[in-house]
Every structure is written in structure tokens, then in C-alpha cells.
Design a protein around this motif. Structure first.
Motif, PDB file in Angstrom:
ATOM      1  N   ALA A  73      17.271   4.804  24.983  1.00 36.45           N
ATOM      2  CA  ALA A  73      16.090   5.654  24.915  1.00 36.45           C
ATOM      3  C   ALA A  73      15.085   4.983  23.991  1.00 36.45           C
ATOM      4  O   ALA A  73      15.427   4.099  23.210  1.00 36.45           O
ATOM      5  N   ALA A  74      13.845   5.419  24.108  1.00 38.14           N
ATOM      6  CA  ALA A  74      12.779   4.929  23.242  1.00 38.14           C
ATOM      7  C   ALA A  74      11.828   6.081  22.966  1.00 38.14           C
ATOM      8  O   ALA A  74      11.779   7.056  23.716  1.00 38.14           O
ATOM      9  N   ALA A  75      11.078   5.957  21.878  1.00 38.17           N
ATOM     10  CA  ALA A  75      10.101   6.989  21.540  1.00 38.17           C
ATOM     11  C   ALA A  75       8.873   6.323  20.938  1.00 38.17           C
ATOM     12  O   ALA A  75       8.976   5.335  20.211  1.00 38.17           O
ATOM     13  N   GLU A  76       7.724   6.873  21.281  1.00 36.15           N
ATOM     14  CA  GLU A  76       6.452   6.464  20.695  1.00 36.15           C
ATOM     15  C   GLU A  76       5.867   7.691  20.025  1.00 36.15           C
ATOM     16  O   GLU A  76       5.945   8.797  20.567  1.00 36.15           O
ATOM     17  N   TYR A  77       5.281   7.503  18.832  1.00 31.01           N
ATOM     18  CA  TYR A  77       4.793   8.653  18.074  1.00 31.01           C
ATOM     19  C   TYR A  77       3.799   8.192  17.018  1.00 31.01           C
ATOM     20  O   TYR A  77       3.597   6.993  16.815  1.00 31.01           O
ATOM     21  N   VAL A  78       3.205   9.168  16.344  1.00 27.88           N
ATOM     22  CA  VAL A  78       2.317   8.892  15.228  1.00 27.88           C
ATOM     23  C   VAL A  78       2.969   9.439  13.963  1.00 27.88           C
ATOM     24  O   VAL A  78       3.439  10.584  13.940  1.00 27.88           O
ATOM     25  N   VAL A  79       3.022   8.605  12.921  1.00 28.75           N
ATOM     26  CA  VAL A  79       3.553   9.016  11.623  1.00 28.75           C
ATOM     27  C   VAL A  79       2.381   9.515  10.782  1.00 28.75           C
ATOM     28  O   VAL A  79       1.433   8.780  10.531  1.00 28.75           O
ATOM     29  N   ASN A  80       2.454  10.767  10.373  1.00 28.81           N
ATOM     30  CA  ASN A  80       1.460  11.379   9.489  1.00 28.81           C
ATOM     31  C   ASN A  80       2.162  11.582   8.155  1.00 28.81           C
ATOM     32  O   ASN A  80       3.105  12.367   8.062  1.00 28.81           O
ATOM     33  N   GLY A  81       1.732  10.840   7.129  1.00 29.14           N
ATOM     34  CA  GLY A  81       2.507  10.873   5.905  1.00 29.14           C
ATOM     35  C   GLY A  81       1.703  10.965   4.630  1.00 29.14           C
ATOM     36  O   GLY A  81       0.482  10.790   4.610  1.00 29.14           O
ATOM     37  N   THR A  82       2.445  11.239   3.565  1.00 32.57           N
ATOM     38  CA  THR A  82       1.925  11.229   2.206  1.00 32.57           C
ATOM     39  C   THR A  82       2.874  10.373   1.373  1.00 32.57           C
ATOM     40  O   THR A  82       4.098  10.548   1.431  1.00 32.57           O
ATOM     41  N   TYR A  83       2.283   9.458   0.616  1.00 31.52           N
ATOM     42  CA  TYR A  83       3.040   8.544  -0.242  1.00 31.52           C
ATOM     43  C   TYR A  83       3.244   9.235  -1.579  1.00 31.52           C
ATOM     44  O   TYR A  83       2.321   9.364  -2.380  1.00 31.52           O
ATOM     45  N   LEU A  84       4.461   9.685  -1.850  1.00 30.42           N
ATOM     46  CA  LEU A  84       4.755  10.564  -2.981  1.00 30.42           C
ATOM     47  C   LEU A  84       5.154   9.839  -4.259  1.00 30.42           C
ATOM     48  O   LEU A  84       4.767  10.243  -5.356  1.00 30.42           O
ATOM     49  N   GLU A  85       6.008   8.826  -4.136  1.00 27.99           N
ATOM     50  CA  GLU A  85       6.566   8.128  -5.295  1.00 27.99           C
ATOM     51  C   GLU A  85       6.583   6.637  -4.982  1.00 27.99           C
ATOM     52  O   GLU A  85       6.972   6.246  -3.883  1.00 27.99           O
ATOM     53  N   THR A  86       6.187   5.814  -5.943  1.00 22.98           N
ATOM     54  CA  THR A  86       6.085   4.376  -5.713  1.00 22.98           C
ATOM     55  C   THR A  86       7.419   3.808  -5.237  1.00 22.98           C
ATOM     56  O   THR A  86       8.460   4.027  -5.851  1.00 22.98           O
ATOM     57  N   ASP A  87       7.363   3.102  -4.106  1.00 20.67           N
ATOM     58  CA  ASP A  87       8.518   2.437  -3.522  1.00 20.67           C
ATOM     59  C   ASP A  87       8.519   0.995  -4.012  1.00 20.67           C
ATOM     60  O   ASP A  87       7.471   0.344  -4.042  1.00 20.67           O
ATOM     61  N   GLU A  88       9.676   0.499  -4.424  1.00 18.84           N
ATOM     62  CA  GLU A  88       9.801  -0.829  -5.014  1.00 18.84           C
ATOM     63  C   GLU A  88       9.141  -1.906  -4.151  1.00 18.84           C
ATOM     64  O   GLU A  88       9.362  -1.978  -2.947  1.00 18.84           O
ATOM     65  N   GLY A  89       8.275  -2.704  -4.792  1.00 21.94           N
ATOM     66  CA  GLY A  89       7.608  -3.806  -4.106  1.00 21.94           C
ATOM     67  C   GLY A  89       6.379  -3.412  -3.314  1.00 21.94           C
ATOM     68  O   GLY A  89       5.770  -4.253  -2.659  1.00 21.94           O
ATOM     69  N   LEU A  90       6.021  -2.143  -3.363  1.00 16.93           N
ATOM     70  CA  LEU A  90       4.868  -1.639  -2.607  1.00 16.93           C
ATOM     71  C   LEU A  90       3.811  -1.121  -3.584  1.00 16.93           C
ATOM     72  O   LEU A  90       4.080  -0.949  -4.770  1.00 16.93           O
ATOM     73  N   PRO A  91       2.604  -0.860  -3.083  1.00 16.87           N
ATOM     74  CA  PRO A  91       1.544  -0.355  -3.976  1.00 16.87           C
ATOM     75  C   PRO A  91       1.957   0.935  -4.682  1.00 16.87           C
ATOM     76  O   PRO A  91       2.842   1.660  -4.223  1.00 16.87           O
ATOM     77  N   GLU A  92       1.288   1.223  -5.783  1.00 18.64           N
ATOM     78  CA  GLU A  92       1.572   2.436  -6.546  1.00 18.64           C
ATOM     79  C   GLU A  92       1.204   3.675  -5.738  1.00 18.64           C
ATOM     80  O   GLU A  92       0.166   3.737  -5.089  1.00 18.64           O
ATOM     81  N   ALA A  93       2.088   4.661  -5.787  1.00 18.04           N
ATOM     82  CA  ALA A  93       1.864   5.921  -5.067  1.00 18.04           C
ATOM     83  C   ALA A  93       1.063   6.878  -5.924  1.00 18.04           C
ATOM     84  O   ALA A  93       1.321   7.024  -7.116  1.00 18.04           O
ATOM     85  N   ASN A  94       0.086   7.534  -5.310  1.00 12.35           N
ATOM     86  CA  ASN A  94      -0.641   8.606  -5.991  1.00 12.35           C
ATOM     87  C   ASN A  94      -1.083   9.663  -4.989  1.00 12.35           C
ATOM     88  O   ASN A  94      -2.182  10.179  -5.060  1.00 12.35           O
ATOM     89  N   GLY A  95      -0.185   9.946  -4.035  1.00 13.16           N
ATOM     90  CA  GLY A  95      -0.466  10.991  -3.056  1.00 13.16           C
ATOM     91  C   GLY A  95      -1.328  10.551  -1.889  1.00 13.16           C
ATOM     92  O   GLY A  95      -1.854  11.402  -1.161  1.00 13.16           O
ATOM     93  N   GLN A  96      -1.445   9.231  -1.672  1.00 13.62           N
ATOM     94  CA  GLN A  96      -2.250   8.746  -0.551  1.00 13.62           C
ATOM     95  C   GLN A  96      -1.668   9.260   0.778  1.00 13.62           C
ATOM     96  O   GLN A  96      -0.459   9.362   0.936  1.00 13.62           O
ATOM     97  N   THR A  97      -2.555   9.538   1.708  1.00 22.27           N
ATOM     98  CA  THR A  97      -2.120   9.923   3.049  1.00 22.27           C
ATOM     99  C   THR A  97      -2.314   8.741   3.991  1.00 22.27           C
ATOM    100  O   THR A  97      -3.134   7.856   3.741  1.00 22.27           O
ATOM    101  N   ARG A  99      -1.739   7.539   8.430  1.00 21.23           N
ATOM    102  CA  ARG A  99      -1.490   7.903   9.821  1.00 21.23           C
ATOM    103  C   ARG A  99      -1.362   6.599  10.596  1.00 21.23           C
ATOM    104  O   ARG A  99      -2.299   5.805  10.610  1.00 21.23           O
ATOM    105  N   LEU A 100      -0.201   6.353  11.172  1.00 20.50           N
ATOM    106  CA  LEU A 100      -0.046   5.115  11.911  1.00 20.50           C
ATOM    107  C   LEU A 100       0.903   5.282  13.084  1.00 20.50           C
ATOM    108  O   LEU A 100       1.845   6.075  13.025  1.00 20.50           O
ATOM    109  N   PRO A 101       0.619   4.555  14.167  1.00 19.35           N
ATOM    110  CA  PRO A 101       1.496   4.598  15.330  1.00 19.35           C
ATOM    111  C   PRO A 101       2.809   3.887  15.017  1.00 19.35           C
ATOM    112  O   PRO A 101       2.850   2.946  14.216  1.00 19.35           O
TER     113      PRO A 101
END
Length: 131
Positions: A73-97, A99-101
Motif C-alpha cells: 500500500a502507499a499513501a500521499e498526504y500533507v503534514v501540518n505541524g508545529t515544531y515544539l522542542e528542538t530536535d538534535e541537529g536541527l534548527p531551534e524550535a520555537n513553535g514554528q508551523t 505544511r509539507l507534502p
């Protein structure tokens, strides 16, 4: 539409990790977009706990495809998110929203998901959270 995959995504949108795990085989292979393959339900549970701490996401515009008599099976969708806490090696989180396929591919056996492969554009996500 594959009912196991639909149940998996419905549980994802509810934040229901237990039901997501119930959709998986014990030896599930989880291929993440930018990382190593994780094998087994415990590794998947740990991944979900990490993701739920760092991100709040809802998947919309979901289209699920079936193939090979229910074995794939396969699925295509849109991720609507909020970046809550800084993930290691990624930019600092400050509640950024953001939206990406995105898309996921599945292998199934005996009504359980045995393989999950997820793809999204990390550069697009980085651009969105860096502002």
C-alpha cells in the motif's frame, strides 16, 4: 483502501501510539526519511515518543492506494505541524508551523504492517522552520 493502513493513519492523527503499534508486525522495518532503518515495535515506539515530544502533526488530504492483493500500500498526504522542542541537529524550535507534502509506502502480511517507508522534503521543512 487498505483498512490496516487507514487505522494506522487514523491513530497517528489521534496521537494514539498504542493503536499504531497494534497495526504493526513485531519485526516491522521502519525506514525514516533521513536516518537508519529501525526494526521492531520497541524501536518504533521510541521513535513515536521522540516525535511526539518534538512535533505536533496532523495529516490531511490523505489518499491511500492498494496494490498486489493487499500486500502493498502507499499513501500521499500533507503534514501540518508545529515544531515544539528542538530536535538534535536541527534548527531551534520555537513553535514554528509547517505544511509539507509527504508519502509513505507499506508492506503488509496477515493484516499487519511489516515495512513503513516515509518520504518528505527535508530542505522544504528546514526552509519553513527557519523562517
Amino acid at each position: 483502501m487498505n483498512s490496516t493502513v487507514k487505522s494506522y493513519f487514523d491513530a497517528f492523527n489521534r496521537g494514539d501510539v498504542a493503536t499504531m503499534l497494534a497495526c504493526l508486525s513485531d519485526d516491522v522495518a521502519h525506514h525514516v526519511n533521513e536516518g537508519q532503518v529501525r526494526t521492531g515495535k520497541e524501536a518504533f515506539r521510541a521513535f513515536c515518543e521522540h516525535m511526539n515530544r518534538c512535533y505536533r502533526e496532523e495529516l490531511t488530504d490523505m489518499v491511500i492506494f492498494d496494490a498486489e492483493g493487499g500486500a502493498r500500500a502507499a499513501a500521499e498526504y500533507v503534514v501540518n505541524g508545529t515544531y515544539l522542542e528542538t530536535d538534535e541537529g536541527l534548527p531551534e524550535a520555537n513553535g514554528q508551523t509547517y505544511r509539507l507534502p509527504a508519502g509513505s509506502f507499506f508492506s503488509l502480511k496477515n493484516g499487519k504492517i511489516t515495512r513503513i517507508v516515509t518520504y518528505y522534503n527535508l530542505a522544504d521543512w528546514m526552509r519553513q522552520v527557519k523562517g
